[in-house]
Design a protein around this motif. Structure first.
Motif, short mmCIF file in Angstrom:
data_model
loop_
_atom_site.label_atom_id
_atom_site.label_comp_id
_atom_site.label_asym_id
_atom_site.label_seq_id
_atom_site.Cartn_x
_atom_site.Cartn_y
_atom_site.Cartn_z
N ALA A 21 55.77 -11.58 -3.04
CA ALA A 21 55.07 -10.72 -4.00
C ALA A 21 53.82 -10.12 -3.38
CB ALA A 21 54.71 -11.52 -5.25
N GLN A 22 53.09 -10.93 -2.61
CA GLN A 22 51.90 -10.43 -1.94
C GLN A 22 52.27 -9.40 -0.88
OE1 GLN A 22 50.48 -14.23 -0.63
NE2 GLN A 22 48.76 -14.20 -2.07
N ALA A 23 53.32 -9.69 -0.14
CA ALA A 23 53.75 -8.77 0.92
C ALA A 23 54.15 -7.42 0.34
CB ALA A 23 54.91 -9.38 1.70
N GLN A 24 54.84 -7.43 -0.79
CA GLN A 24 55.24 -6.17 -1.41
C GLN A 24 54.01 -5.38 -1.86
OE1 GLN A 24 57.84 -6.56 -4.78
NE2 GLN A 24 58.52 -4.44 -4.63
N ALA A 25 53.03 -6.07 -2.40
CA ALA A 25 51.81 -5.40 -2.85
C ALA A 25 51.02 -4.86 -1.67
CB ALA A 25 50.96 -6.36 -3.67
N GLN A 26 51.15 -5.51 -0.49
CA GLN A 26 50.39 -5.10 0.68
C GLN A 26 51.16 -4.16 1.60
OE1 GLN A 26 49.54 -9.01 2.10
NE2 GLN A 26 47.69 -9.20 0.89
N ALA A 27 52.35 -3.80 1.22
CA ALA A 27 53.16 -2.91 2.05
C ALA A 27 52.45 -1.62 2.41
CB ALA A 27 54.50 -2.63 1.38
N PRO A 28 51.69 -1.00 1.50
CA PRO A 28 50.98 0.22 1.91
C PRO A 28 50.02 -0.01 3.07
CG PRO A 28 50.99 0.02 -0.47
CD PRO A 28 51.54 -1.28 0.08
N ILE A 29 49.43 -1.20 3.15
CA ILE A 29 48.52 -1.49 4.26
C ILE A 29 49.29 -1.60 5.57
CG2 ILE A 29 46.87 -3.17 5.19
CD1 ILE A 29 46.17 -3.80 2.20
N VAL A 30 50.44 -2.27 5.52
CA VAL A 30 51.28 -2.38 6.72
C VAL A 30 51.73 -0.99 7.15
CG1 VAL A 30 53.43 -3.32 7.65
CG2 VAL A 30 51.99 -4.72 6.16
N ASN A 31 52.08 -0.16 6.19
CA ASN A 31 52.49 1.22 6.50
C ASN A 31 51.35 1.98 7.17
OD1 ASN A 31 54.97 0.70 5.34
ND2 ASN A 31 54.44 1.64 3.39
N LEU A 32 50.14 1.78 6.69
CA LEU A 32 48.98 2.45 7.27
C LEU A 32 48.75 2.00 8.71
CD1 LEU A 32 46.53 4.32 6.94
CD2 LEU A 32 45.28 2.36 6.05
N VAL A 33 48.88 0.70 8.95
CA VAL A 33 48.70 0.17 10.31
C VAL A 33 49.77 0.74 11.24
CG1 VAL A 33 48.76 -1.93 11.72
CG2 VAL A 33 47.52 -1.91 9.53
N ALA A 34 51.01 0.77 10.77
CA ALA A 34 52.10 1.33 11.59
C ALA A 34 51.83 2.80 11.91
CB ALA A 34 53.43 1.18 10.87
N LYS A 35 51.31 3.52 10.93
CA LYS A 35 50.99 4.94 11.14
C LYS A 35 49.91 5.09 12.21
CE LYS A 35 49.30 9.04 8.80
NZ LYS A 35 48.75 9.60 7.57
N LYS A 36 48.90 4.21 12.18
CA LYS A 36 47.83 4.27 13.18
C LYS A 36 48.36 3.97 14.58
CE LYS A 36 43.53 3.37 11.88
NZ LYS A 36 42.33 2.57 11.59
N VAL A 37 49.26 3.00 14.68
CA VAL A 37 49.84 2.65 15.98
C VAL A 37 50.63 3.84 16.53
CG1 VAL A 37 51.55 1.18 17.14
CG2 VAL A 37 49.88 0.17 15.56
N ALA A 38 51.45 4.44 15.68
CA ALA A 38 52.25 5.60 16.10
C ALA A 38 51.34 6.74 16.54
CB ALA A 38 53.17 6.04 14.98
#
Length: 97
Positions: A21-38
């Motif tokens: 549940a926490q991971a799903q709520a934090q998915a936008p943050i993971v997406n943002l980090v992935a975007k920064k890496v790319a």
């Protein structure tokens, strides 16, 4: 570049260790980090990438590597997001066949 990249990866992995549940709520943050890496790969020069390739892993980078190794679902989701831009840049720079 490398320290910021690894710090970003560390945040993504730490978020992935949360409950589903926490991971799903934090998915936008993971997406943002992935975007920064790319974006970092896309904006780095080939010379910068070649220079970073030969560097030894720091302790933070090693810890991030181990965390990604321990969580296949997060690793897959993260790689799915960054693989296109990163692989394209590595190909352009002659770092992969």
């Amino acid at each position: 570049m490398k320290i910021s990249l690894m710090a970003s990866l560390g945040v993504a992995v730490a978020l992935a260790a949360a409950t589903p549940a926490q991971a799903q709520a934090q998915a936008p943050i993971v997406n943002l980090v992935a975007k920064k890496v790319a974006e970092r790969y896309q904006t780095s020069t080939c010379d910068q990438l070649w220079a970073a390739r030969g560097e030894r892993r720091g302790s933070q980078e090693q810890r991030v590597y181990e965390m990604l190794a321990d969580d296949p679902q997060t690793r897959q989701a993260f790689f799915d997001q960054i693989s296109g831009p990163v692989m394209n840049k590595l190909f352009v720079c002659g770092m992969i066949p």
